[in-house]
Design a protein around this motif. Sequence first.
Motif, PDB file in Angstrom:
ATOM      1  N   SER A 104       4.858 -11.570  -4.229  1.00  0.00           N
ATOM      2  CA  SER A 104       3.933 -12.715  -4.173  1.00  0.00           C
ATOM      3  C   SER A 104       4.670 -13.960  -3.704  1.00  0.00           C
ATOM      4  O   SER A 104       4.154 -14.752  -2.906  1.00  0.00           O
ATOM      5  N   GLY A 105       5.898 -14.122  -4.182  1.00  0.00           N
ATOM      6  CA  GLY A 105       6.712 -15.288  -3.829  1.00  0.00           C
ATOM      7  C   GLY A 105       7.044 -15.366  -2.354  1.00  0.00           C
ATOM      8  O   GLY A 105       7.111 -16.459  -1.782  1.00  0.00           O
ATOM      9  N   ILE A 106       7.239 -14.193  -1.713  1.00  0.00           N
ATOM     10  CA  ILE A 106       7.574 -14.199  -0.274  1.00  0.00           C
ATOM     11  C   ILE A 106       6.332 -14.002   0.607  1.00  0.00           C
ATOM     12  O   ILE A 106       6.441 -13.858   1.820  1.00  0.00           O
ATOM     13  N   GLY A 107       5.124 -13.961  -0.041  1.00  0.00           N
ATOM     14  CA  GLY A 107       3.867 -13.886   0.708  1.00  0.00           C
ATOM     15  C   GLY A 107       3.551 -12.532   1.305  1.00  0.00           C
ATOM     16  O   GLY A 107       2.784 -12.436   2.271  1.00  0.00           O
ATOM     17  N   LYS A 108       4.081 -11.455   0.737  1.00  0.00           N
ATOM     18  CA  LYS A 108       3.872 -10.110   1.304  1.00  0.00           C
ATOM     19  C   LYS A 108       3.090  -9.184   0.369  1.00  0.00           C
ATOM     20  O   LYS A 108       2.975  -7.989   0.655  1.00  0.00           O
ATOM     21  N   ILE A 109       2.532  -9.708  -0.712  1.00  0.00           N
ATOM     22  CA  ILE A 109       1.918  -8.835  -1.718  1.00  0.00           C
ATOM     23  C   ILE A 109       0.707  -8.076  -1.180  1.00  0.00           C
ATOM     24  O   ILE A 109       0.513  -6.892  -1.499  1.00  0.00           O
ATOM     25  N   SER A 110      -0.138  -8.697  -0.349  1.00  0.00           N
ATOM     26  CA  SER A 110      -1.320  -8.014   0.195  1.00  0.00           C
ATOM     27  C   SER A 110      -0.911  -6.817   1.051  1.00  0.00           C
ATOM     28  O   SER A 110      -1.517  -5.743   0.984  1.00  0.00           O
TER      29      SER A 110
END
Length: 282
Positions: A104-110
Motif C-alpha cells: 500500500s505504501g509503494i502504491g502497488k496493492i491493487s
Amino acid sequence: EIYLPIAQVNIDIFLLLFVSLIVGDLSGLFGVGGGFLMTPFLIFMGIPPVYAVPNEVNNILATSVSGSLTHWYKKTLDYKMGLMIVAGGVVGTSLGIMSFTYFSGIGKISLIISLLYMYLLAIVGTLMLIEFIREKNRLKSKNSKKKLHEHNWLQGLPLRMRFHKSKLYESALTPILLGLVVGFVAAMMGIGGAFLMVPAMIYIVGMPVKLIPGTSLFVTIFISAIVTVLHAFNYGSIDLYLVLPLILGSIVGVQLGQKVGQFLDSTELKSLFAMLLLCVAV
C-alpha cells in the motif's frame, strides 16, 4: 443506490444483496468463506481493492459463524485439527498485514491483489481438476481397495499426534504450516483462505471429506476475525453500509447452500469447486 462513506463510491443495494446471496449459497455448498468470489465482484462494482479486501473479510466472519454452527450441531468438524491450523494462521495473518502495508505504501496493492487472485485460483483449480480426473480413472480401473488417503513427506515431519475425529496420526506441523499460508493469503486477498484450505485438507492433510466444510469454516472464523481487527485498527477501512447488506445476503445464502450440498457426493463437489476456481481466475 447507496453511498459508502468510507470507500466514497455509490453502489446498487439490490445488486449487492443478490450477489451476496449467490456467493453465500456457494459458501454453504463448498464449505468456504466465499471471499475468493465476493472480493473480485466488489472490485468489479467499482469499490477500490483497499476497501473491498477488509470489508469482505468482515462478511466472511459472519457467514463462517453461521455455517460452522450448523456443522457443530451435526458434529461434522474436527476441533483439534482446526485449532492447529489457527495457530499457524495467527502468524501468517500478521505477516500478511505487514506485506499489505508495504505494498500500500509503494502504491502497488491493487496490482498485487489482482495477480494473487489470477495465479492462485488458476493453480489451485487446475491441480484439483487434475486430481479429480485421476480419481475418476482410479474408480474405473479394477485396482485393489483404495486407501483413505496417500501419505506424504509433510505428514511424516516431527511432533506427530493423533487426531481422533479425523482418524489420523501425523505431524502437527502439517496443519500449522497450512494455517501460516492461509493466514498470509487471507490478509492479502480479503478472503478466509478456504479455497486453499479445502483442497489442502483433502490432498495434503488427508482429512475425511465430510469433516472438511465444518472444520474449514471453524478455522475461517478465527482467521477472518484477526484480519478484520488488524485492518480496522491499521486503516479504519471497515464500512458498515457495505458490510451489513453483504452479511444479510450471505447468511441466507449459506443456509440454502448447505441444504443443497447434502444431495451431492464428495467427488461432484470437488470437481464443481475446481471449475468454479478456474472460472473466477479467467
